[in-house]
Write an enzyme that holds these catalytic residues in place. Structure first.
Site, PDB file in Angstrom:
ATOM      1  N   GLU A 171       0.107  15.868  89.783  1.00 40.99           N
ATOM      2  CA  GLU A 171       1.120  16.329  88.819  1.00 40.99           C
ATOM      3  C   GLU A 171       1.809  17.601  89.289  1.00 40.99           C
ATOM      4  O   GLU A 171       1.947  18.565  88.536  1.00 40.99           O
ATOM      5  CB  GLU A 171       0.470  16.525  87.448  1.00 40.99           C
ATOM      6  CG  GLU A 171      -0.073  15.218  86.882  1.00 40.99           C
ATOM      7  CD  GLU A 171      -0.767  15.377  85.533  1.00 40.99           C
ATOM      8  OE1 GLU A 171      -1.310  16.466  85.247  1.00 40.99           O
ATOM      9  OE2 GLU A 171      -0.756  14.403  84.763  1.00 40.99           O
ATOM     10  N   ASP A 245      -6.354   8.481  81.435  1.00 43.95           N
ATOM     11  CA  ASP A 245      -6.283   9.901  81.065  1.00 43.95           C
ATOM     12  C   ASP A 245      -6.712  10.139  79.627  1.00 43.95           C
ATOM     13  O   ASP A 245      -5.846  10.318  78.764  1.00 43.95           O
ATOM     14  CB  ASP A 245      -4.870  10.436  81.298  1.00 43.95           C
ATOM     15  CG  ASP A 245      -4.770  11.930  81.042  1.00 43.95           C
ATOM     16  OD1 ASP A 245      -5.818  12.594  81.027  1.00 43.95           O
ATOM     17  OD2 ASP A 245      -3.650  12.417  80.863  1.00 43.95           O
ATOM     18  N   GLU A 273      -6.354  15.730  72.908  1.00 42.58           N
ATOM     19  CA  GLU A 273      -4.973  15.529  73.369  1.00 42.58           C
ATOM     20  C   GLU A 273      -4.402  14.204  72.884  1.00 42.58           C
ATOM     21  O   GLU A 273      -3.250  14.144  72.469  1.00 42.58           O
ATOM     22  CB  GLU A 273      -4.943  15.599  74.900  1.00 42.58           C
ATOM     23  CG  GLU A 273      -3.575  15.302  75.492  1.00 42.58           C
ATOM     24  CD  GLU A 273      -3.564  15.418  77.015  1.00 42.58           C
ATOM     25  OE1 GLU A 273      -4.615  15.751  77.597  1.00 42.58           O
ATOM     26  OE2 GLU A 273      -2.495  15.177  77.609  1.00 42.58           O
ATOM     27  N   TRP A 423       4.728   7.163  83.235  1.00 44.69           N
ATOM     28  CA  TRP A 423       4.776   8.117  82.125  1.00 44.69           C
ATOM     29  C   TRP A 423       5.424   7.471  80.895  1.00 44.69           C
ATOM     30  O   TRP A 423       5.676   8.126  79.891  1.00 44.69           O
ATOM     31  CB  TRP A 423       5.529   9.389  82.537  1.00 44.69           C
ATOM     32  CG  TRP A 423       4.759  10.259  83.483  1.00 44.69           C
ATOM     33  CD1 TRP A 423       3.439  10.122  83.822  1.00 44.69           C
ATOM     34  CD2 TRP A 423       5.232  11.392  84.205  1.00 44.69           C
ATOM     35  NE1 TRP A 423       3.066  11.106  84.711  1.00 44.69           N
ATOM     36  CE2 TRP A 423       4.151  11.902  84.973  1.00 44.69           C
ATOM     37  CE3 TRP A 423       6.474  12.039  84.297  1.00 44.69           C
ATOM     38  CZ2 TRP A 423       4.266  13.009  85.814  1.00 44.69           C
ATOM     39  CZ3 TRP A 423       6.595  13.151  85.131  1.00 44.69           C
ATOM     40  CH2 TRP A 423       5.498  13.624  85.877  1.00 44.69           C
TER      41      TRP A 423
END
Lengths: 576, 576
Positions: A171, A245, A273, A423
């Site tokens: 990233e 993730d 998250e 994404w």
């Protein structure tokens, strides 16, 4: 430290009303490195933090050390945690300047009596940014010398400094690949710098360079597995529990059981998250239990993740587990009273990865909320059921990453405009007129092959793949009959509905406990549950409204009709 | 609210071990508006805040209201405070948007049960920034209409909204003068908008436009006094206790007693912008007592500031007092345990401006630290002596604003490079070969004339001017003999030395109390006292080393020699 841990265990026995007349307890921690990772930035903000600001007040340090830092260290010691990485893995090199190291040392001094060592996230390009070198190439002599000198400087200030945590070539972070070197080259160079001081390097496996048509779920394995056996003895490889993730549910990461000659430690995420921030009640011990109990079959049946992690399978020298902290300056530490239970659960599991989630819940309830047996029963059930319920109203049946790429809070399954395919939610659910799901079998990305037999076979075969991972590994027709005998579409909608129903029922159960819990915390949790109910309905309605445009099937009996149009949900999703 | 205040008073009697067998208490607050002003910015930072971040988490609001907000409101109610201005007087217009007003309303809902009303700082140019108007001219009909509509919008959400606080045409803030209108025009236009809802406008008198050769100490009086009697009945004029800006010691502001037909309220600063931040132990009740007891002679002897403020002199309809808060997210609220005592003292003085600082100290000590008589005696003495000691080591004998313009923490008496004369310390001390001090008599700026006779005469005459204001009103030769018989130079150096000696002795006194105070707080305060001692020495050495370059006189016996050169102190002063 043994005496301190023993004292806290004794307190736990008292607080949980255990008999103490004939005590004969002998325990030792099953894992060596029991770490909290803080994604705290130097400006006081916390990446993916939902409980206020960073506890480290860099402006006030080293002179003024907030007494909360002692409370924090003591709380960690009471649950067995012995290390804390202070700064974000997306690291700012400034933390390694003399000025900041003095502040880090002041924190280390407060933590030391509680056996909590300080670790730092190191920015791989620091020799350029701080040292004025032209390169950060790990095989460059000057670079190695700079890190060695920096390590010496740190250990002069902090003799028991734990070591470096590194996010490299991930990233946008710099790393050895920037100089056409390997991850092992980078990790081992840093390891050499801290080795004389008995320090470690924790190298993160969260790497997923975009390649056309690749499967992100397979990226970390492809990038790191080839280096099994290539890492120095004081390097640990930190691998997230799942291959994507920190989704509400993922199958275990294939690197567990895939690197027998590497010291692999799990990275769990305590901060939520992808689980409703600090607004949703989710008891994560249940999710972690599922992960730790997963059988990798790396050395035949019974090769659970726990055995990979605690060293009983590969006998590595160093073992450990890291959790991304959910703490902040909020008065209740974690933003939601129940989420203190996840901090507690993580610590207890690092001490004993075999503890049942029910036992952890019972301990925490008795030490925190109540000793009333009926209330305990209700609350334990709420906690133990919560994870499955959240998966139901967010991403049931193996769906994943339906979150908008920015906030990761609300649903945006329609999102398709991020620069990188992986994404965008549409990359993950792949819904179309025929069906929905990501085919990771031989007819698709085939990354299911990263698992050992027979796991590979079980996941690959539509008829043996568990419902909970169905759409993770398969693109499934809308009318496919799942185990219940229902069509996939009906089953999916009923899962969403069940998630909503659970939150509603839980709100009522909690309200009924008003005379058993102190009014402040009862009211605060009740308020959070109203938010959670609103969000569960939002998730259900937004996802079903969107997926219905593909399935073109009506909602079965018992599933409430969404209140708004797809356009309205699409407009709302960005307000977060 | 009477019942609540009564309950808190009863608790105070219990906590201070007062007899409660024959209670017959009747009290009412002497001032009506008892306000805390928060200089909190919308990004969570606090201008001149030294106890962490803002307590208002705008990102989490209105959904999540930190339970500390209730604690804050309850604490305020327990000491009589009934209003809170949430945002910085250097205001961001955003606070007046619908989005932020919803959040403000959530805070008001938490404060309401404790009788704490919410006020907002209003940016005068908001009609341009939010309303898209071309002007903010207070006599423009559209502008007045915009404010009226905005006030209606606010009161719909917050029926008991207190009103607006305004910093206009001051330090770059917009205001009526921008449009060649008067302060009264601006205040009265806003007052008309809130009047239908029984709201007030609090207009700040902190105005000091630079004019060549002017005296900043006279600016506010010159700017505002001419408008005495011109303000609407729901306007209050908020005047700082002294004519400059919250210095360690100032004479009372000449506007007290100077505006008999205006509702004047004092603005005190609880946060220690010029008093060592949250590092120095200073009990401000002593300083405020000195201010409130000052006799303005506005209607002959006995016209004390207290009588101006509480309405007994001018019988104004509205009375009040505002304090700039020293609270933040630090666990102990104020960064330094003893500085909670200043929050407490301010509240008690708004309730009864005649309370002695000793009584306030005794109450606070008994309710906070100890009931031990000997310890109480020691601690009370520490608190009561602290203000004079800090004045001694920072700005004795009427010296003022020797602080560097940026941080306002350490000494920079040599500073002379700010764009505005009156932002440079040299403007205030005017040291030269002959002597030191600012001549504000007829031979100088003559702003001493803003005081009533005989105060004017007492301050003007070098032989009658109190030592504590000597260099505030006079430029005095180095060899001038002060009351003690010593030369000014010797007296000044001995004051600095006394300040240092006091901190040293106080550290020892505090150490001796280790068995009387809980270890956590004892250690925290001891740490702060070491910082205070270091700073006191820094102030003494930096100031004496610098002033010695003018006086060219040696240090008398008993004054310790500075350790460093002037250049070294000059280098250090910017590190803050």
């Amino acid at each position: 430290m043994g005496a301190l841990y023993g004292a806290f265990h004794f307190l736990r026995l008292l607080q949980t009303l255990q008999p103490i007349d004939k005590l004969d307890v002998s325990q030792k921690p099953r894992l060596q490195l029991r770490l909290l990772d803080h994604w705290d930035n130097l400006d006081g903000s916390i990446e993916r933090g939902y409980a206020g600001r960073s506890l480290w007040d860099w402006k006030a340090l080293p002179e003024n050390v907030d007494s909360r830092l002692r409370d924090y260290a003591r709380a960690n010691a009471s649950i067995g945690i012995n290390g804390s990485t202070l700064n974000n893995v997306n690291a700012n090199a400034q933390i390694l300047t003399a000025e900041y190291l003095r502040r880090v040392a002041a924190i280390a001094d407060v933590f030391r009596p509680y056996g909590v060592k300080v670790y730092l996230s190191a920015r791989f390009s620091a020799p350029i940014e701080l040292g004025g070198l032209k390169t950060a190439d790990p095989l460059d002599a000057e670079v190695a010398a700079w890190w060695k000198q920096k390590a010496d400087e740190i250990y002069k200030l902090i003799p028991d400094f734990g070591g470096f945590l590194v996010k490299a070539n991930s990233e946008g972070q710099p790393g050895p690949r920037t100089y056409h070197r390997t991850h092992a080259d980078g990790a081992n160079m840093l390891a050499a710098a801290v080795a004389p001081h008995k320090g470690v390097v924790i190298w993160r496996a969260f790497v997923y360079d975009m390649k056309p048509g690749y499967d992100r779920a397979g990226a970390a394995y492809e990038n790191l597995q080839p280096f099994d056996g290539k890492f120095a003895p004081n390097v640990l490889l930190q691998v997230k529990n799942g291959p994507i993730d920190f989704q509400p549910r993922e199958p275990f990461h294939p690197l567990f059981g895939g690197m027998s000659r590497t010291q692999v430690i799990p990275e769990l995420q305590i901060t939520q998250e992808y689980l409703g921030f600090s607004n949703h009640l989710v008891f994560l011990a249940q999710m972690w239990r599922e992960f730790l109990d997963s059988d990798t079959y790396a050395s035949g049946p019974g090769s659970t993740v726990t055995k990979v992690v605690d060293g009983s399978l590969y006998h590595q020298r160093l073992t450990g587990m890291a959790g991304v902290a959910n703490t902040g300056t909020d008065r209740n530490w974690t933003g939601h009273h129940f989420l203190q239970g996840n901090w507690y659960a993580f610590g207890r599991l690092t001490w004993n990865p075999d503890l049942s989630s029910r036992q952890i819940a019972d301990e925490w309830i008795a030490m925190t909320l109540t000793h009333d047996p009926k209330a305990t029963e209700t609350i334990a059930r709420m906690m133990l059921e919560s994870h499955e319920a959240v998966v139901d109203y967010m991403t049931p049946l193996g769906l994943h990453h339906l979150f908008w790429g920015g906030h990761h809070y609300g649903p945006a399954p329609w999102w398709n405009t991020e620069p990188r395919d992986d994404w965008n939610p549409v990359y993950y659910h792949r819904a179309d007129a025929e069906g929905i799901g990501f085919d990771r079998t031989a007819t698709g990305s085939n990354t299911v092959n990263q698992y050992h037999w027979p796991v590979r076979g079980q996941f690959s075969n539509l008829s043996t793949c568990p419902d909970r991972f169905l759409l993770w590994f398969h693109h499934v027709p809308w009318d496919y009959r799942v185990r219940s005998g229902r069509t996939l579409w009906d089953e999916m909608t009923l899962h969403y509905q069940h998630g909503v129903a659970w939150v509603r029922a839980t709100r009522k159960d909690w309200d009924a406990l008003s005379d058993k819990i102190d009014p402040d915390r009862h009211a605060a949790v009740a308020k959070k549950l109203t938010i959670q109910e609103r969000d569960a309905i939002w998730w259900k309605d937004a996802c079903l409204t969107y997926f219905q445009t593909f399935s073109e099937r009506s909602l079965p009996a018992g599933v409430e009709k969404p209140a708004k149009t797809l356009a309205e949900y699409q407009a709302k999703s960005l307000q977060w």
